[in-house]
Design a protein around this motif. Structure first.
Motif, PDB file in Angstrom:
ATOM      1  N   UNK A  65       0.829  -1.202   0.000  1.00 16.69           N
ATOM      2  CA  UNK A  65       0.000   0.000   0.000  1.00 16.69           C
ATOM      3  C   UNK A  65       0.866   1.256   0.000  1.00 16.69           C
ATOM      4  N   UNK A  66       0.431   2.248  -0.772  1.00 19.51           N
ATOM      5  CA  UNK A  66       0.989   3.591  -0.634  1.00 19.51           C
ATOM      6  C   UNK A  66       0.035   4.319   0.298  1.00 19.51           C
ATOM      7  N   UNK A  67       0.462   4.514   1.521  1.00 21.90           N
ATOM      8  CA  UNK A  67      -0.418   4.993   2.579  1.00 21.90           C
ATOM      9  C   UNK A  67      -0.613   6.504   2.496  1.00 21.90           C
ATOM     10  N   UNK A  68      -1.798   6.947   2.898  1.00 21.52           N
ATOM     11  CA  UNK A  68      -2.086   8.368   3.047  1.00 21.52           C
ATOM     12  C   UNK A  68      -2.258   8.627   4.543  1.00 21.52           C
ATOM     13  N   UNK A  69      -1.339   9.389   5.124  1.00 23.79           N
ATOM     14  CA  UNK A  69      -1.393   9.681   6.563  1.00 23.79           C
ATOM     15  C   UNK A  69      -2.582  10.595   6.824  1.00 23.79           C
ATOM     16  N   UNK A  70      -3.392  10.194   7.793  1.00 23.33           N
ATOM     17  CA  UNK A  70      -4.596  10.975   8.093  1.00 23.33           C
ATOM     18  C   UNK A  70      -4.526  11.614   9.473  1.00 23.33           C
ATOM     19  N   UNK A  71      -3.752  11.045  10.388  1.00 25.46           N
ATOM     20  CA  UNK A  71      -3.634  11.609  11.735  1.00 25.46           C
ATOM     21  C   UNK A  71      -2.188  11.544  12.190  1.00 25.46           C
ATOM     22  N   UNK A  77      -0.360   7.567  15.225  1.00 22.74           N
ATOM     23  CA  UNK A  77      -0.346   7.966  13.811  1.00 22.74           C
ATOM     24  C   UNK A  77      -1.282   7.029  13.082  1.00 22.74           C
ATOM     25  N   UNK A  78      -2.057   7.575  12.149  1.00 19.03           N
ATOM     26  CA  UNK A  78      -2.976   6.758  11.371  1.00 19.03           C
ATOM     27  C   UNK A  78      -2.761   7.006   9.894  1.00 19.03           C
ATOM     28  N   UNK A  79      -2.839   5.927   9.143  1.00 20.29           N
ATOM     29  CA  UNK A  79      -2.758   6.021   7.699  1.00 20.29           C
ATOM     30  C   UNK A  79      -3.825   5.158   7.057  1.00 20.29           C
ATOM     31  N   UNK A  80      -4.343   5.623   5.920  1.00 24.59           N
ATOM     32  CA  UNK A  80      -5.395   4.920   5.198  1.00 24.59           C
ATOM     33  C   UNK A  80      -4.800   4.241   3.977  1.00 24.59           C
ATOM     34  N   UNK A  81      -5.210   2.998   3.740  1.00 21.10           N
ATOM     35  CA  UNK A  81      -4.775   2.240   2.571  1.00 21.10           C
ATOM     36  C   UNK A  81      -5.984   1.819   1.745  1.00 21.10           C
ATOM     37  N   UNK A  82      -5.872   2.010   0.436  1.00 23.69           N
ATOM     38  CA  UNK A  82      -6.870   1.519  -0.511  1.00 23.69           C
ATOM     39  C   UNK A  82      -6.124   0.601  -1.470  1.00 23.69           C
ATOM     40  N   UNK A  83      -6.378  -0.716  -1.376  1.00 24.78           N
ATOM     41  CA  UNK A  83      -5.688  -1.687  -2.219  1.00 24.78           C
ATOM     42  C   UNK A  83      -6.677  -2.688  -2.793  1.00 24.78           C
ATOM     43  N   UNK A  84      -6.172  -3.549  -3.670  1.00 25.28           N
ATOM     44  CA  UNK A  84      -6.996  -4.622  -4.224  1.00 25.28           C
ATOM     45  C   UNK A  84      -7.447  -5.583  -3.133  1.00 25.28           C
ATOM     46  N   UNK A  85      -6.656  -5.697  -2.063  1.00 26.02           N
ATOM     47  CA  UNK A  85      -7.024  -6.579  -0.940  1.00 26.02           C
ATOM     48  C   UNK A  85      -8.204  -6.012  -0.166  1.00 26.02           C
ATOM     49  N   UNK A  86      -8.402  -4.707  -0.249  1.00 23.60           N
ATOM     50  CA  UNK A  86      -9.468  -4.028   0.479  1.00 23.60           C
ATOM     51  C   UNK A  86      -8.939  -2.752   1.095  1.00 23.60           C
ATOM     52  N   UNK A  87      -9.822  -2.025   1.737  1.00 30.65           N
ATOM     53  CA  UNK A  87      -9.453  -0.778   2.401  1.00 30.65           C
ATOM     54  C   UNK A  87      -9.190  -1.066   3.875  1.00 30.65           C
ATOM     55  N   UNK A 127     -10.472  -8.910   5.106  1.00 31.57           N
ATOM     56  CA  UNK A 127      -9.243  -8.177   4.774  1.00 31.57           C
ATOM     57  C   UNK A 127      -8.181  -8.460   5.832  1.00 31.57           C
ATOM     58  N   UNK A 128      -8.579  -8.487   7.087  1.00 33.19           N
ATOM     59  CA  UNK A 128      -7.633  -8.793   8.166  1.00 33.19           C
ATOM     60  C   UNK A 128      -7.024 -10.177   7.963  1.00 33.19           C
ATOM     61  N   UNK A 129      -7.852 -11.137   7.551  1.00 31.84           N
ATOM     62  CA  UNK A 129      -7.357 -12.497   7.303  1.00 31.84           C
ATOM     63  C   UNK A 129      -6.310 -12.507   6.197  1.00 31.84           C
ATOM     64  N   UNK A 130      -6.490 -11.644   5.171  1.00 32.09           N
ATOM     65  CA  UNK A 130      -5.524 -11.580   4.066  1.00 32.09           C
ATOM     66  C   UNK A 130      -4.236 -10.863   4.469  1.00 32.09           C
ATOM     67  N   UNK A 131      -4.326  -9.935   5.407  1.00 32.39           N
ATOM     68  CA  UNK A 131      -3.150  -9.158   5.814  1.00 32.39           C
ATOM     69  C   UNK A 131      -2.310  -9.866   6.879  1.00 32.39           C
ATOM     70  N   UNK A 132      -2.934 -10.718   7.654  1.00 39.02           N
ATOM     71  CA  UNK A 132      -2.234 -11.339   8.782  1.00 39.02           C
ATOM     72  C   UNK A 132      -0.969 -12.101   8.391  1.00 39.02           C
ATOM     73  N   UNK A 133      -0.956 -12.881   7.291  1.00 37.23           N
ATOM     74  CA  UNK A 133       0.290 -13.577   6.938  1.00 37.23           C
ATOM     75  C   UNK A 133       1.447 -12.613   6.636  1.00 37.23           C
ATOM     76  N   UNK A 134       1.137 -11.415   6.175  1.00 37.49           N
ATOM     77  CA  UNK A 134       2.188 -10.443   5.865  1.00 37.49           C
ATOM     78  C   UNK A 134       2.653  -9.681   7.103  1.00 37.49           C
ATOM     79  N   UNK A 135       1.750  -9.464   8.051  1.00 37.60           N
ATOM     80  CA  UNK A 135       2.062  -8.605   9.186  1.00 37.60           C
ATOM     81  C   UNK A 135       2.270  -9.338  10.500  1.00 37.60           C
ATOM     82  N   UNK A 136       1.729 -10.529  10.615  1.00 42.84           N
ATOM     83  CA  UNK A 136       1.760 -11.189  11.909  1.00 42.84           C
ATOM     84  C   UNK A 136       0.666 -10.611  12.789  1.00 42.84           C
ATOM     85  N   UNK A 137       0.910 -10.550  14.057  1.00 44.22           N
ATOM     86  CA  UNK A 137      -0.106 -10.056  14.979  1.00 44.22           C
ATOM     87  C   UNK A 137      -1.171 -11.105  15.222  1.00 44.22           C
TER      88      UNK A 137
END
Length: 154
Positions: A65-71, A77-87, A127-137
């Motif tokens: 994701x190319x993140x857009x910092x919102x806060x 700090x918060x950033x928004x991502x819009x990707x094919x995987x979801x927002x 979306x969380x299920x798709x991101x978990x293998x990349x991020x852990x947590x």
């Protein structure tokens, strides 16, 4: 040109962290089984655990994701991502106590969140299920408040 620079930065970040992981994993000898299990699929999650605590941009890079910092605040700090995987929304915290306070406040709304060391990703559960293998947590269910739906008659 920016996407090329982002790719190089992502490769450099992952490469240097992979090198760090390899040098620390090969040091003791007693953990040879753990070192043997290091695959490209779980290196991203390990890298996220090492780097992600204070960097929205690193987490975003790991998810493509190319993140857009919102806060930008002292507590988060918060950033928004819009990707094919979801927002999704990536929130990072300078200290673990700020993450715990944020999760307590978010509990009012309920829902599932992907939670790591000093970071949280907010998105639809699939979306969380798709991101978990990349991020852990871990995926954490927050209760919410208010009336519970009545049991269905089925």
């Amino acid at each position: 040109m920016q996407s090329h620079r982002g790719s190089i930065g992502r490769i450099a970040t992952v490469g240097s962290l992979a090198l760090l992981l390899l040098t620390t994993a090969c040091g003791g000898g007693e953990d040879d089984k753990a070192a043997a299990k290091s695959t490209p699929a779980n290196v991203s999650a390990t890298v996220a655990g090492v780097v992600a605590p204070a960097k929205v941009e690193v987490i975003a890079d790991l998810t493509g994701c190319t993140v857009k910092i919102r806060t930008e605040a002292d507590e988060l700090r918060e950033g928004v991502c819009h990707t094919k995987k979801g927002d999704y929304l990536i929130t990072t915290f300078p200290q673990e106590k700020f993450k715990l306070t944020w999760l307590d406040a978010a509990a009012v709304y309920g829902g599932k969140y992907l939670v790591g060391t000093r970071w949280v990703v907010s998105a639809k559960p699939e979306v969380l299920d798709r991101l978990r293998p990349q991020l852990g947590g871990r995926i954490q269910q927050l209760r919410g408040v208010g009336p519970k739906p009545a049991p269905s008659a089925s």
